[in-house]
Design a protein around this motif. Structure first.
Motif, PDB file in Angstrom:
ATOM      1  N   THR A 384       0.840  -1.211   0.074  1.00 33.17           N
ATOM      2  CA  THR A 384      -0.051  -0.015  -0.055  1.00 33.17           C
ATOM      3  C   THR A 384       0.738   1.263   0.052  1.00 33.17           C
ATOM      4  O   THR A 384       0.626   2.294  -0.880  1.00 33.17           O
ATOM      5  CB  THR A 384      -0.891  -0.053   1.012  1.00 33.17           C
ATOM      6  N   PHE A 385       1.882   1.278   0.931  1.00 34.07           N
ATOM      7  CA  PHE A 385       2.866   2.382   0.778  1.00 34.07           C
ATOM      8  C   PHE A 385       3.523   2.421  -0.476  1.00 34.07           C
ATOM      9  O   PHE A 385       3.621   3.739  -1.008  1.00 34.07           O
ATOM     10  CB  PHE A 385       3.944   2.176   1.797  1.00 34.07           C
ATOM     11  N   TYR A 386       3.870   1.593  -0.875  1.00 34.87           N
ATOM     12  CA  TYR A 386       4.634   1.564  -2.240  1.00 34.87           C
ATOM     13  C   TYR A 386       3.811   2.258  -3.441  1.00 34.87           C
ATOM     14  O   TYR A 386       4.212   3.041  -4.127  1.00 34.87           O
ATOM     15  CB  TYR A 386       5.140   0.249  -2.825  1.00 34.87           C
ATOM     16  N   TYR A 421       3.223  10.165   4.978  1.00 44.11           N
ATOM     17  CA  TYR A 421       4.460   9.983   6.016  1.00 44.11           C
ATOM     18  C   TYR A 421       3.684   9.786   7.669  1.00 44.11           C
ATOM     19  O   TYR A 421       4.047   8.810   8.194  1.00 44.11           O
ATOM     20  CB  TYR A 421       5.003  11.394   6.560  1.00 44.11           C
ATOM     21  N   HIS A 422       2.453  10.313   7.781  1.00 42.26           N
ATOM     22  CA  HIS A 422       1.709   9.940   8.833  1.00 42.26           C
ATOM     23  C   HIS A 422       1.322   8.602   8.806  1.00 42.26           C
ATOM     24  O   HIS A 422       1.180   7.969   9.884  1.00 42.26           O
ATOM     25  CB  HIS A 422       0.711  10.954   9.134  1.00 42.26           C
ATOM     26  N   ALA A 423       0.816   8.091   7.653  1.00 46.39           N
ATOM     27  CA  ALA A 423      -0.048   6.886   7.793  1.00 46.39           C
ATOM     28  C   ALA A 423       1.055   5.758   7.922  1.00 46.39           C
ATOM     29  O   ALA A 423       0.921   4.595   8.195  1.00 46.39           O
ATOM     30  CB  ALA A 423      -0.966   6.629   6.611  1.00 46.39           C
ATOM     31  N   PHE A 424       2.326   5.930   7.286  1.00 55.73           N
ATOM     32  CA  PHE A 424       3.347   4.819   7.126  1.00 55.73           C
ATOM     33  C   PHE A 424       4.789   5.014   7.904  1.00 55.73           C
ATOM     34  O   PHE A 424       5.263   3.898   7.893  1.00 55.73           O
ATOM     35  CB  PHE A 424       3.534   4.537   5.498  1.00 55.73           C
ATOM     36  N   LEU A 425       5.027   6.086   8.098  1.00 56.81           N
ATOM     37  CA  LEU A 425       6.486   6.386   8.513  1.00 56.81           C
ATOM     38  C   LEU A 425       6.693   7.185   9.985  1.00 56.81           C
ATOM     39  O   LEU A 425       7.591   6.961  10.604  1.00 56.81           O
ATOM     40  CB  LEU A 425       7.189   7.259   7.347  1.00 56.81           C
ATOM     41  N   ALA A 426       5.596   7.954  10.237  1.00 56.77           N
ATOM     42  CA  ALA A 426       5.643   8.611  11.677  1.00 56.77           C
ATOM     43  C   ALA A 426       5.647   7.462  12.806  1.00 56.77           C
ATOM     44  O   ALA A 426       5.086   6.275  12.604  1.00 56.77           O
ATOM     45  CB  ALA A 426       4.439   9.486  11.817  1.00 56.77           C
ATOM     46  N   PRO A 427       6.291   7.839  13.814  1.00 58.50           N
ATOM     47  CA  PRO A 427       6.197   7.060  15.157  1.00 58.50           C
ATOM     48  C   PRO A 427       4.957   6.704  15.696  1.00 58.50           C
ATOM     49  O   PRO A 427       3.964   7.455  15.612  1.00 58.50           O
ATOM     50  CB  PRO A 427       7.076   7.940  16.030  1.00 58.50           C
ATOM     51  N   GLU A 432       2.667   1.167   9.661  1.00 60.40           N
ATOM     52  CA  GLU A 432       4.293   1.373   9.767  1.00 60.40           C
ATOM     53  C   GLU A 432       4.898   0.684   9.046  1.00 60.40           C
ATOM     54  O   GLU A 432       4.792  -0.595   9.219  1.00 60.40           O
ATOM     55  CB  GLU A 432       4.854   1.672  11.051  1.00 60.40           C
ATOM     56  N   VAL A 433       5.766   1.057   7.848  1.00 63.87           N
ATOM     57  CA  VAL A 433       6.401   0.054   7.049  1.00 63.87           C
ATOM     58  C   VAL A 433       7.893  -0.532   7.596  1.00 63.87           C
ATOM     59  O   VAL A 433       8.269   0.341   8.484  1.00 63.87           O
ATOM     60  CB  VAL A 433       6.664   0.776   5.482  1.00 63.87           C
ATOM     61  N   ARG A 484      10.787   4.446  -0.779  1.00 63.27           N
ATOM     62  CA  ARG A 484       9.941   3.565  -1.668  1.00 63.27           C
ATOM     63  C   ARG A 484      10.878   2.445  -2.146  1.00 63.27           C
ATOM     64  O   ARG A 484      10.432   1.354  -2.445  1.00 63.27           O
ATOM     65  CB  ARG A 484       9.315   4.555  -2.533  1.00 63.27           C
ATOM     66  N   ARG A 485      12.080   3.023  -2.693  1.00 64.37           N
ATOM     67  CA  ARG A 485      12.951   1.892  -3.256  1.00 64.37           C
ATOM     68  C   ARG A 485      13.373   0.835  -2.389  1.00 64.37           C
ATOM     69  O   ARG A 485      13.463  -0.404  -2.556  1.00 64.37           O
ATOM     70  CB  ARG A 485      14.242   2.741  -3.699  1.00 64.37           C
TER      71      ARG A 485
END
Length: 512
Positions: A384-386, A421-427, A432-433, A484-485
């Motif tokens: 989903t993030f990708y 960022y908020h959905a996949f990377l923030a603490p 979180e990916v 992403r990569r």
């Protein structure tokens, strides 16, 4: 740190909102409502988790998607970052959106489920499909509204939605032979669904069973509360003096697709059902259906039956198995449907793992099965993030081609980058990916580098030049592309080999 942006719904060339846009607005609306019990009618029947037309229109007119996250920077300060996306929806469009939600069978009139036209003073409840969409949205964005949480924990949350892959540019559902084969297997179910009333009653669905067992149930709202059972079929039905087995109405077929899959427009359902006819998975059983040739008739009095080819594809003919064994209609490899050229996710050519993943992502059928595989292994947030970051990258490049024409457009793209960022990377983010610690730290440091960012909405006073926002956007997109990569490489090296060993992949009989 505050980031604000206003945006319009993204629509297709003929004016229909994209699936992602429509469902995001829908889930945001539901998250903003109180969803309290309402009592209506002469007998004072109470409907839980319901809302009125007035409440819906009022909230749509001021709809905002807000995401908030707290993190600690290197100096120990607690930094709160907030992203607010405001949807610009006028009152007329609010009513049109509510009608779209009704047509897509995301909501229903609570006290009259058969009422299909939106009017003022109506009371609504979510359908199992609508709840499934809100559930997916909540898992991704970490919605904590108590009423939504209670709804998702209730018995009403029964649908495992069949999510179909769409072309990111046109939003069209793929109808390649392999995709149609996969959809048909879900449509048919693992065995004939001859009595859906036991299923409905076990979930306390507020419908009434037909007076006789021969009455078609296709006009009853919410009869499909689980996708896995398949379309309702008659074990035996006499039509024009001829007896048919595993027969179903055109309306029942339409309702299964509208209730159990991510189809949101009736023309999409008809396109898929017509493909069933063209591939001879189903056949017409009466003169009315036959008169339309290869066009599927989605009406109550038009009847179809499962062909031997369809039964075989569904796995019905394998005694004691109940399991499908192939997906391709003609059991041959399918060429990928035309999709926009994706951004390269590799740093060099000749990597078989990378090329396999690129092939999977470019083929709608493989991507559908790959997504299901990841969900079963609790790591579908990577895909989903990708795909979300790919959409962001494509939008950024469109702005780049036009030399970043307006601050509003730059702000919208910046806002979407923050949503990702908020959905996949923030603490503590909901989805979180899995990336390495150093890259995650770099992302967080960059995204929390400024204590306050205020992006003006259309018509407000400009607080900073376009070039400043463009520079921020370029830097953030470059960093997200690096993530992403890395996620691509992780899926290619870990998820793809596991997927290629599953029975779902091996039964395709193709080489990747």
């Amino acid at each position: 740190m505050l980031l604000q942006a206003a945006r319009l719904l993204r629509c297709t060339g003929d004016g229909r909102p994209f699936y992602d846009e429509l469902t995001t607005v829908f889930a945001t609306l539901i998250s903003s409502l109180s969803l309290q019990p309402h009592t209506v009618g002469l007998f004072h029947v109470e409907y839980d988790f319901s809302f009125t037309s007035g409440e819906a229109i009022s909230n749509l007119a001021e709809l905002k998607l807000q995401q908030q996250n707290k993190t600690i920077d290197v100096s120990g300060r607690v930094i709160t970052s907030t992203t607010i996306t405001t949807y610009q929806i006028d009152l007329r469009s609010c009513a049109e959106l509510m009608q779209l939600f009704l047509n897509a069978r995301l909501i229903r009139c609570a006290n009259d489920p058969e009422k299909g036209k939106f009017k003022q003073d109506m009371l609504f409840q979510l359908t199992p499909k609508g709840i499934a969409i809100v559930d997916a949205f909540s898992q991704r964005h970490g919605v904590v509204s108590p009423n939504v949480v209670d709804l998702l924990k209730s018995q009403h949350n029964s649908m495992k939605l069949v999510t179909l892959e769409r072309n990111p540019t046109s939003d069209q559902i793929s109808t390649s032979e392999t995709v149609i084969g996969i959809i048909f297997q879900r449509f048919a179910g693992r065995k004939p669904n001859t009595n859906p009333w036991h299923n409905a009653q076990s979930h306390h669905i507020p419908t009434h069973p037909p007076e006789s067992t021969d009455t078609d149930v296709s006009s009853i709202s919410d009869i499909y509360i689980e996708s896995s059972a398949g379309v309702h079929v008659h074990d035996s039905k006499r039509i024009h003096l001829k007896e048919y087995h595993n027969c179903f109405s055109g309306m029942a077929a339409k309702f299964w697709l509208m209730d159990c899959t991510s189809v949101i427009y009736a023309y999409e359902a008809q396109m898929i059902l017509t493909a069933f006819l063209q591939y001879e998975l189903v056949k017409a059983a009466d003169s009315r259906s036959m008169a339309f040739g290869e066009k599927f008739v989605m009406e109550k009095n038009a009847y179809y039956f499962m062909s031997e080819k369809g039964k075989d594809l569904a796995g019905w003919l394998r005694t004691g198995s109940g399991q499908p064994h192939k997906y391709a209609v003609h059991n041959r490899p399918q060429s990928p449907a035309s999709t926009p050229q994706r951004q390269s996710s590799t740093t060099g050519g000749g990597n078989n793992k990378h090329s396999r993943l690129e092939h999977i992502l470019d083929d709608p059928a493989l991507r559908l099965l790959f997504r299901e595989h990841l969900a079963e292994n609790f790591c579908d947030e990577n895909l989903t993030f990708y795909l979300e970051s790919e959409k962001l990258l494509a939008e950024f490049h469109e702005l780049e081609k036009t030399r970043f024409p307006t601050l509003d457009k730059v702000n919208v793209c910046l806002s979407e980058a923050w949503v990702v960022y908020h959905a996949f990377l923030a603490p503590g983010s909901a989805s979180e990916v899995n990336i390495d610690h150093l890259l995650r730290q770099r992302v967080r440091e960059r995204m929390t580098a400024e204590e306050f960012i205020s992006l003006p909405t259309s018509g407000s006073q400009q607080t900073e030049p376009v070039s400043t926002s463009v520079n921020k956007l370029i830097e953030i997109v470059k960093l997200l592309d690096e993530v992403r990569r890395q996620v691509f490489r992780l899926m290619a090296s870990d998820s793809v080999p596991k997927f290629m060993r599953t029975s779902k992949f091996l039964e395709l009989g193709i080489e990747v």
